[in-house]
Design a protein around this motif. Structure first.
Motif, PDB file in Angstrom:
ATOM      1  N   TYR A 181       0.475  -1.277   0.001  1.00 34.98           N
ATOM      2  CA  TYR A 181       0.101   0.115  -0.303  1.00 34.98           C
ATOM      3  C   TYR A 181       1.180   1.014  -0.295  1.00 34.98           C
ATOM      4  O   TYR A 181       1.837   1.279   1.169  1.00 34.98           O
ATOM      5  N   ALA A 182       0.465   2.548  -0.878  1.00 31.08           N
ATOM      6  CA  ALA A 182       1.553   3.919  -1.293  1.00 31.08           C
ATOM      7  C   ALA A 182       0.655   4.114   0.457  1.00 31.08           C
ATOM      8  O   ALA A 182      -0.207   5.033  -0.204  1.00 31.08           O
ATOM      9  N   SER A 183       1.116   4.418   1.003  1.00 33.87           N
ATOM     10  CA  SER A 183       0.587   5.070   2.071  1.00 33.87           C
ATOM     11  C   SER A 183       1.850   6.503   2.160  1.00 33.87           C
ATOM     12  O   SER A 183       2.436   7.004   0.707  1.00 33.87           O
ATOM     13  N   SER A 184       1.871   7.670   2.672  1.00 34.87           N
ATOM     14  CA  SER A 184       1.816   8.505   2.650  1.00 34.87           C
ATOM     15  C   SER A 184       2.461   9.423   3.905  1.00 34.87           C
ATOM     16  O   SER A 184       2.855   9.173   5.546  1.00 34.87           O
ATOM     17  N   ARG A 227       3.766   8.482  17.565  1.00 32.80           N
ATOM     18  CA  ARG A 227       2.040   8.684  16.730  1.00 32.80           C
ATOM     19  C   ARG A 227       1.240   9.090  15.749  1.00 32.80           C
ATOM     20  O   ARG A 227       1.539  10.363  16.071  1.00 32.80           O
ATOM     21  N   PRO A 228       0.876   8.897  14.720  1.00 35.69           N
ATOM     22  CA  PRO A 228       0.803   9.677  13.385  1.00 35.69           C
ATOM     23  C   PRO A 228      -0.270  11.039  14.280  1.00 35.69           C
ATOM     24  O   PRO A 228      -0.768  10.155  14.734  1.00 35.69           O
ATOM     25  N   GLN A 229      -0.377  11.596  13.688  1.00 42.63           N
ATOM     26  CA  GLN A 229      -1.287  12.613  13.933  1.00 42.63           C
ATOM     27  C   GLN A 229      -1.763  13.590  12.367  1.00 42.63           C
ATOM     28  O   GLN A 229      -0.964  15.282  12.682  1.00 42.63           O
ATOM     29  N   PRO A 230      -1.822  13.735  11.719  1.00 40.72           N
ATOM     30  CA  PRO A 230      -2.546  14.101  10.435  1.00 40.72           C
ATOM     31  C   PRO A 230      -3.064  15.547  11.011  1.00 40.72           C
ATOM     32  O   PRO A 230      -3.743  15.452  11.417  1.00 40.72           O
ATOM     33  N   VAL A 231      -2.352  16.389   9.829  1.00 42.03           N
ATOM     34  CA  VAL A 231      -2.457  17.612  10.007  1.00 42.03           C
ATOM     35  C   VAL A 231      -4.075  18.114   8.459  1.00 42.03           C
ATOM     36  O   VAL A 231      -4.536  19.094   8.237  1.00 42.03           O
ATOM     37  N   SER A 232      -4.052  17.018   7.955  1.00 40.97           N
ATOM     38  CA  SER A 232      -4.745  17.519   6.832  1.00 40.97           C
ATOM     39  C   SER A 232      -5.514  16.689   6.626  1.00 40.97           C
ATOM     40  O   SER A 232      -5.493  15.235   6.812  1.00 40.97           O
ATOM     41  N   PRO A 233      -7.077  16.343   5.832  1.00 42.80           N
ATOM     42  CA  PRO A 233      -8.239  15.128   5.843  1.00 42.80           C
ATOM     43  C   PRO A 233      -7.498  14.076   5.514  1.00 42.80           C
ATOM     44  O   PRO A 233      -7.872  13.165   5.257  1.00 42.80           O
ATOM     45  N   TYR A 234      -6.734  14.567   3.960  1.00 38.81           N
ATOM     46  CA  TYR A 234      -6.273  13.682   3.153  1.00 38.81           C
ATOM     47  C   TYR A 234      -5.467  12.986   3.743  1.00 38.81           C
ATOM     48  O   TYR A 234      -5.232  11.276   4.273  1.00 38.81           O
ATOM     49  N   GLY A 235      -4.626  13.304   5.023  1.00 39.41           N
ATOM     50  CA  GLY A 235      -3.315  12.422   5.583  1.00 39.41           C
ATOM     51  C   GLY A 235      -4.549  11.488   6.554  1.00 39.41           C
ATOM     52  O   GLY A 235      -4.014  10.400   6.868  1.00 39.41           O
ATOM     53  N   VAL A 236      -5.573  11.793   7.423  1.00 40.23           N
ATOM     54  CA  VAL A 236      -6.425  11.083   8.064  1.00 40.23           C
ATOM     55  C   VAL A 236      -6.427   9.642   7.332  1.00 40.23           C
ATOM     56  O   VAL A 236      -6.698   8.564   7.267  1.00 40.23           O
ATOM     57  N   THR A 237      -7.472   9.626   5.724  1.00 36.86           N
ATOM     58  CA  THR A 237      -7.943   9.114   5.515  1.00 36.86           C
ATOM     59  C   THR A 237      -6.675   8.197   4.752  1.00 36.86           C
ATOM     60  O   THR A 237      -6.973   7.232   4.721  1.00 36.86           O
ATOM     61  N   LYS A 238      -5.107   8.376   4.137  1.00 41.44           N
ATOM     62  CA  LYS A 238      -4.427   7.859   4.300  1.00 41.44           C
ATOM     63  C   LYS A 238      -3.869   6.656   5.360  1.00 41.44           C
ATOM     64  O   LYS A 238      -3.769   5.727   5.174  1.00 41.44           O
ATOM     65  N   LEU A 239      -3.507   7.250   6.925  1.00 43.51           N
ATOM     66  CA  LEU A 239      -3.843   6.825   7.764  1.00 43.51           C
ATOM     67  C   LEU A 239      -4.575   5.438   7.601  1.00 43.51           C
ATOM     68  O   LEU A 239      -4.404   4.377   8.649  1.00 43.51           O
ATOM     69  N   ALA A 240      -6.257   6.306   7.592  1.00 44.32           N
ATOM     70  CA  ALA A 240      -6.807   5.231   7.811  1.00 44.32           C
ATOM     71  C   ALA A 240      -6.577   3.791   6.903  1.00 44.32           C
ATOM     72  O   ALA A 240      -7.311   2.476   7.268  1.00 44.32           O
ATOM     73  N   GLY A 241      -6.392   4.064   5.476  1.00 47.42           N
ATOM     74  CA  GLY A 241      -5.857   2.897   4.669  1.00 47.42           C
ATOM     75  C   GLY A 241      -4.761   1.907   5.158  1.00 47.42           C
ATOM     76  O   GLY A 241      -5.066   0.499   5.324  1.00 47.42           O
ATOM     77  N   GLU A 242      -4.088   2.431   5.890  1.00 48.96           N
ATOM     78  CA  GLU A 242      -3.150   1.952   6.716  1.00 48.96           C
ATOM     79  C   GLU A 242      -3.338   0.879   8.282  1.00 48.96           C
ATOM     80  O   GLU A 242      -3.464  -0.088   7.799  1.00 48.96           O
ATOM     81  N   HIS A 243      -4.261   1.958   9.199  1.00 49.78           N
ATOM     82  CA  HIS A 243      -4.862   0.962   9.707  1.00 49.78           C
ATOM     83  C   HIS A 243      -5.996  -0.349   9.118  1.00 49.78           C
ATOM     84  O   HIS A 243      -5.767  -1.046  10.107  1.00 49.78           O
ATOM     85  N   LEU A 244      -6.622  -0.266   8.170  1.00 48.99           N
ATOM     86  CA  LEU A 244      -7.120  -0.954   7.436  1.00 48.99           C
ATOM     87  C   LEU A 244      -6.393  -2.160   6.782  1.00 48.99           C
ATOM     88  O   LEU A 244      -6.632  -3.757   7.115  1.00 48.99           O
ATOM     89  N   CYS A 245      -4.881  -2.416   6.167  1.00 51.06           N
ATOM     90  CA  CYS A 245      -3.864  -2.462   5.632  1.00 51.06           C
ATOM     91  C   CYS A 245      -3.409  -4.242   7.162  1.00 51.06           C
ATOM     92  O   CYS A 245      -3.362  -5.036   6.792  1.00 51.06           O
ATOM     93  N   SER A 291       3.431  -1.115   4.416  1.00 49.51           N
ATOM     94  CA  SER A 291       2.784  -0.379   3.540  1.00 49.51           C
ATOM     95  C   SER A 291       3.494   1.002   4.097  1.00 49.51           C
ATOM     96  O   SER A 291       4.354   0.590   4.497  1.00 49.51           O
ATOM     97  N   LEU A 292       3.898   1.746   2.674  1.00 48.10           N
ATOM     98  CA  LEU A 292       5.273   2.504   2.797  1.00 48.10           C
ATOM     99  C   LEU A 292       5.183   3.591   2.848  1.00 48.10           C
ATOM    100  O   LEU A 292       3.977   4.260   1.641  1.00 48.10           O
ATOM    101  N   ARG A 293       4.882   4.313   3.854  1.00 47.96           N
ATOM    102  CA  ARG A 293       4.568   5.686   3.912  1.00 47.96           C
ATOM    103  C   ARG A 293       6.192   6.901   3.199  1.00 47.96           C
ATOM    104  O   ARG A 293       7.138   7.427   3.306  1.00 47.96           O
ATOM    105  N   LEU A 294       5.551   7.064   1.710  1.00 47.08           N
ATOM    106  CA  LEU A 294       6.548   7.839   0.803  1.00 47.08           C
ATOM    107  C   LEU A 294       6.357   9.759   1.027  1.00 47.08           C
ATOM    108  O   LEU A 294       5.819   9.707   1.452  1.00 47.08           O
TER     109      LEU A 294
END
Ligand code: UGA
Length: 324
Positions: free
Chosen positions: A122-125, A142-160, A173-176
């Protein structure tokens, strides 16, 4: 390997696909050519892949496509499709981010489970970190996204992670970290910057220019994706370019490589993190990752590609320093 690449017509997806094909792997590429930017540009990205008869192209939406059929018999699914863009992710468009980054990722994982536990990369961010507590940033923070985009990429990682633990789907999950190179998405800083320098336009800089990024050349990312697929690694790993550079330093470098540059300074953009820097020890230990392409070399290849009259990308770095 028999590979599936979602988001195959995008910036990273198309580079990955061409490299896999040139190494002798088979690729099924899926992309629905969203209109986030000109879909004709994405079709152009596929020109190289379409020359290979080991490439099968499937234009479809991940929420509609027969994914179980497409994944059956594959060794790995590279899940690169998604709704990118940190800054436009506020407001009404959030539903698009949810659908393309969260629902689509769940659909991919579910199909990978049903197709016989196919490995998913999974291409994470780096945007999952937000304004991190320390730099270089390790995966244990601890990841603490500051954009809605970051929140959705983190949710994808959690699903993985969830599909790995609950069902045994091998996931990585690779955080690119801010990927750049020829064919970079047209909304990203370097593609705008290089286009302005080469064609004589104005580059709009958000904020003071003191913000820093761990810019990562696309050939390094492609190598990381393939190496993690071939390894037994599962879990989360950072993929960075190996140096932290401010946007002001980048402006100087581009001016050196491509000539004088006109810059218009605008306020900082909401959702942008201040700094990023990757600690890449997990990737190094897990699948031998080390970045090979310096920022100067990588930017020079973008300048060369922009100058090319045909619009074709420079392959020089892929033949030399950026060996894949
Ligand atoms: C990039 C990608 O867009 C995300 O999809 C990815 O997930 C993210 O990297 C990541 O690594 O997490 P970003 O770091 O914002 O996001 O990448 P750029 O668009 O290249 O921006 C770099 C810096 O340049 C930012 O500070 C941004 O505000 C600035 N910028 C960008 C400008 O000053 N002007 C522009 O026209 C565009």
């Amino acid at each position: 390997m028999r590979c599936v690449v979602t988001g195959v017509a995008g910036f990273v997806g198309s580079h990955l696909c061409e490299s896999l094909l040139s190494w002798g792997d088979e690729v099924v590429g899926i992309d629905c050519l969203t209109d986030y930017y000109d879909p004709r540009r994405k079709e152009q990205n596929l020109r190289g892949a379409l020359e290979h008869d080991t490439f099968r192209w499937c234009r479809d939406d991940l929420l509609q496509a027969p994914l179980v059929d497409l994944f059956t018999g594959a060794d790995v699914v590279f899940h690169l499709a998604g709704q990118p863009g940190v800054r436009p992710s506020w407001g009404r468009d959030f539903a698009t981010y949810l659908s393309r980054n969260v629902l689509a990722t769940q659909a991919v994982l579910e199909a990978a489970r049903q197709a016989g536990l196919v490995k998913v990369v999974y291409a994470s961010s780096s945007s999952v970190y937000g304004d991190a507590e320390s730099y270089p940033t390790a995966e244990t923070l601890r990841p603490q996204p500051v954009s809605p985009y970051g929140v959705t990429k983190l949710a994808g990682e959690h699903l993985c992670e969830l599909y790995r633990v609950a069902f045994g789907v091998p996931t990585a999950s690779l955080r690119l970290f801010t990927v750049y190179g020829p064919r970079q998405r047209p909304d990203m800083a370097f593609s705008r910057l290089v286009a302005a320098a080469v064609r004589g336009g104005v580059f709009e800089l958000y904020g003071s220019g003191t913000q820093t990024r761990d810019f990562t050349f696309v050939a390094d990312v492609v190598r990381a994706l393939r190496d993690v697929a071939r390894s037994g690694f599962t879990g989360v790993a950072n993929i960075g370019g190996g140096s932290r550079t401010s946007m002001n330093e980048v402006l100087h470098l581009v001016a050196e490589l491509a000539g004088p540059l006109e810059v218009r300074r605008l306020p900082a953009a909401r959702g942008d993190v201040r700094d990023t820097a990757a600690d890449t020890q997990v990737a190094c230990r897990g699948f031998g990752y080390a970045p090979r392409v310096s920022l100067r070399e990588g930017l020079a290849s973008m300048v060369e590609a922009e100058r090319a009259t045909t619009g074709a990308t420079s392959e020089s770095l892929f033949r030399t320093g950026g060996r894949l």
